[in-house]
Design a protein around this motif. Structure first.
Motif, mmCIF file in Angstrom:
data_model
loop_
_atom_site.group_PDB
_atom_site.id
_atom_site.type_symbol
_atom_site.label_atom_id
_atom_site.label_comp_id
_atom_site.label_asym_id
_atom_site.label_seq_id
_atom_site.Cartn_x
_atom_site.Cartn_y
_atom_site.Cartn_z
ATOM 1 N N SER A 20 0.793 -1.228 0.000
ATOM 2 C CA SER A 20 0.000 0.000 0.000
ATOM 3 C C SER A 20 0.829 1.283 0.000
ATOM 4 O O SER A 20 0.267 2.367 0.077
ATOM 5 N N GLU A 21 2.126 1.191 -0.102
ATOM 6 C CA GLU A 21 3.003 2.351 -0.048
ATOM 7 C C GLU A 21 3.771 2.465 -1.369
ATOM 8 O O GLU A 21 4.441 1.521 -1.784
ATOM 9 N N PRO A 22 3.685 3.616 -2.042
ATOM 10 C CA PRO A 22 4.358 3.776 -3.343
ATOM 11 C C PRO A 22 5.858 3.483 -3.324
ATOM 12 O O PRO A 22 6.377 2.872 -4.270
ATOM 13 N N LEU A 23 6.565 3.874 -2.278
ATOM 14 C CA LEU A 23 8.011 3.610 -2.245
ATOM 15 C C LEU A 23 8.283 2.112 -2.196
ATOM 16 O O LEU A 23 9.202 1.620 -2.857
ATOM 17 N N ARG A 24 7.463 1.383 -1.478
ATOM 18 C CA ARG A 24 7.654 -0.080 -1.414
ATOM 19 C C ARG A 24 7.356 -0.723 -2.769
ATOM 20 O O ARG A 24 8.033 -1.676 -3.169
ATOM 21 N N ILE A 25 6.384 -0.185 -3.477
ATOM 22 C CA ILE A 25 6.102 -0.682 -4.834
ATOM 23 C C ILE A 25 7.314 -0.429 -5.733
ATOM 24 O O ILE A 25 7.720 -1.300 -6.511
ATOM 25 N N ARG A 26 7.922 0.727 -5.593
ATOM 26 C CA ARG A 26 9.118 1.043 -6.391
ATOM 27 C C ARG A 26 10.262 0.086 -6.059
ATOM 28 O O ARG A 26 10.999 -0.342 -6.956
ATOM 29 N N VAL A 27 10.419 -0.251 -4.782
ATOM 30 C CA VAL A 27 11.446 -1.219 -4.382
ATOM 31 C C VAL A 27 11.183 -2.556 -5.077
ATOM 32 O O VAL A 27 12.089 -3.151 -5.662
ATOM 33 N N GLU A 29 9.551 -3.143 -7.793
ATOM 34 C CA GLU A 29 9.811 -3.021 -9.240
ATOM 35 C C GLU A 29 11.305 -3.146 -9.535
ATOM 36 O O GLU A 29 11.691 -3.798 -10.501
ATOM 37 N N LEU A 30 12.142 -2.534 -8.709
ATOM 38 C CA LEU A 30 13.593 -2.642 -8.910
ATOM 39 C C LEU A 30 14.082 -4.064 -8.687
ATOM 40 O O LEU A 30 14.968 -4.548 -9.398
ATOM 41 N N LEU A 31 13.505 -4.741 -7.714
ATOM 42 C CA LEU A 31 13.938 -6.107 -7.409
ATOM 43 C C LEU A 31 13.377 -7.131 -8.386
ATOM 44 O O LEU A 31 13.808 -8.281 -8.390
ATOM 45 N N ARG A 32 12.467 -6.709 -9.211
ATOM 46 C CA ARG A 32 11.848 -7.621 -10.184
ATOM 47 C C ARG A 32 12.886 -8.230 -11.123
ATOM 48 O O ARG A 32 12.783 -9.381 -11.513
ATOM 49 N N SER A 33 13.902 -7.452 -11.469
ATOM 50 C CA SER A 33 14.868 -7.940 -12.447
ATOM 51 C C SER A 33 16.180 -8.419 -11.840
ATOM 52 O O SER A 33 16.938 -9.117 -12.512
ATOM 53 N N GLN A 34 16.466 -8.036 -10.578
ATOM 54 C CA GLN A 34 17.738 -8.452 -9.990
ATOM 55 C C GLN A 34 17.767 -8.226 -8.485
ATOM 56 O O GLN A 34 17.023 -7.418 -7.962
ATOM 57 N N GLU A 35 18.649 -8.949 -7.843
ATOM 58 C CA GLU A 35 18.927 -8.759 -6.429
ATOM 59 C C GLU A 35 19.744 -7.473 -6.289
ATOM 60 O O GLU A 35 20.621 -7.200 -7.105
ATOM 61 N N LEU A 36 19.440 -6.673 -5.259
ATOM 62 C CA LEU A 36 20.162 -5.420 -5.047
ATOM 63 C C LEU A 36 20.514 -5.237 -3.579
ATOM 64 O O LEU A 36 19.768 -5.679 -2.696
ATOM 65 N N CYS A 37 21.624 -4.552 -3.331
ATOM 66 C CA CYS A 37 21.980 -4.223 -1.957
ATOM 67 C C CYS A 37 21.292 -2.909 -1.575
ATOM 68 O O CYS A 37 20.805 -2.174 -2.439
ATOM 69 N N VAL A 38 21.270 -2.632 -0.292
ATOM 70 C CA VAL A 38 20.606 -1.435 0.209
ATOM 71 C C VAL A 38 21.185 -0.181 -0.437
ATOM 72 O O VAL A 38 20.437 0.726 -0.822
ATOM 73 N N CYS A 39 22.502 -0.125 -0.584
ATOM 74 C CA CYS A 39 23.112 1.083 -1.167
ATOM 75 C C CYS A 39 22.635 1.310 -2.593
ATOM 76 O O CYS A 39 22.367 2.448 -2.995
ATOM 77 N N ASP A 40 22.495 0.244 -3.381
ATOM 78 C CA ASP A 40 21.990 0.384 -4.755
ATOM 79 C C ASP A 40 20.532 0.834 -4.760
ATOM 80 O O ASP A 40 20.141 1.680 -5.564
ATOM 81 N N LEU A 41 19.730 0.259 -3.860
ATOM 82 C CA LEU A 41 18.324 0.667 -3.775
ATOM 83 C C LEU A 41 18.210 2.146 -3.401
ATOM 84 O O LEU A 41 17.422 2.879 -4.004
ATOM 85 N N CYS A 42 19.004 2.586 -2.433
ATOM 86 C CA CYS A 42 18.988 3.998 -2.032
ATOM 87 C C CYS A 42 19.335 4.904 -3.218
ATOM 88 O O CYS A 42 18.689 5.929 -3.430
ATOM 89 N N GLU A 43 20.339 4.503 -3.965
ATOM 90 C CA GLU A 43 20.770 5.298 -5.118
ATOM 91 C C GLU A 43 19.665 5.383 -6.178
ATOM 92 O O GLU A 43 19.347 6.459 -6.670
ATOM 93 N N HIS A 44 19.066 4.251 -6.517
ATOM 94 C CA HIS A 44 18.007 4.227 -7.528
ATOM 95 C C HIS A 44 16.772 5.006 -7.089
ATOM 96 O O HIS A 44 16.097 5.620 -7.919
ATOM 97 N N LEU A 45 16.467 4.950 -5.793
ATOM 98 C CA LEU A 45 15.240 5.560 -5.283
ATOM 99 C C LEU A 45 15.444 6.988 -4.786
ATOM 100 O O LEU A 45 14.472 7.686 -4.501
ATOM 101 N N GLY A 46 16.695 7.409 -4.662
ATOM 102 C CA GLY A 46 16.974 8.752 -4.176
ATOM 103 C C GLY A 46 16.484 8.966 -2.753
ATOM 104 O O GLY A 46 15.915 10.010 -2.431
#
Length: 108
Positions: A20-27, A29-46
């Protein structure tokens, strides 16, 4: 199906709350194609790591993501069986209900 993915009201509610939270949906979506570390997620999501950690905890508690530690980094990936649980829950409504019922009841 694994008992960890049993269909219970608490599991269903927790899963949909996590979605129910847009930022979690964005997370997700990013994880849909690959595993990511927290630092990469922070960078992609700003966003900051402290803000993201709260959302990742919610997703993890809902069983929608998995985490693994490698050295000092934590990597996140989708936990697809839990998505299947939520999908099956919704599918039950469609299976047992007409798609567009003719309603004769009106709220007054």
């Amino acid at each position: 199906m694994d008992s960890a993915y049993t269909l219970t009201p608490d599991i269903i509610a927790t899963g949909f709350h996590a979605l129910s939270e847009p930022l979690r949906i964005r997370v997700l979506e990013l994880l849909r194609s690959q595993e990511l570390c927290v630092c990469d997620l922070c960078e992609h999501l700003g966003t900051t790591q402290s803000k993201l950690s709260f959302h990742l905890k919610t997703l993890k508690e809902a069983g929608l993501v998995r985490s693994r530690q490698e050295g000092r980094w934590i990597y996140y990936s989708l936990n697809l069986p839990q998505f299947v649980v939520l999908e099956q829950y919704l599918a039950e409504f469609r299976r047992f209900s007409p798609i567009l019922p003719a309603s004769r009841c009106y709220d007054s």
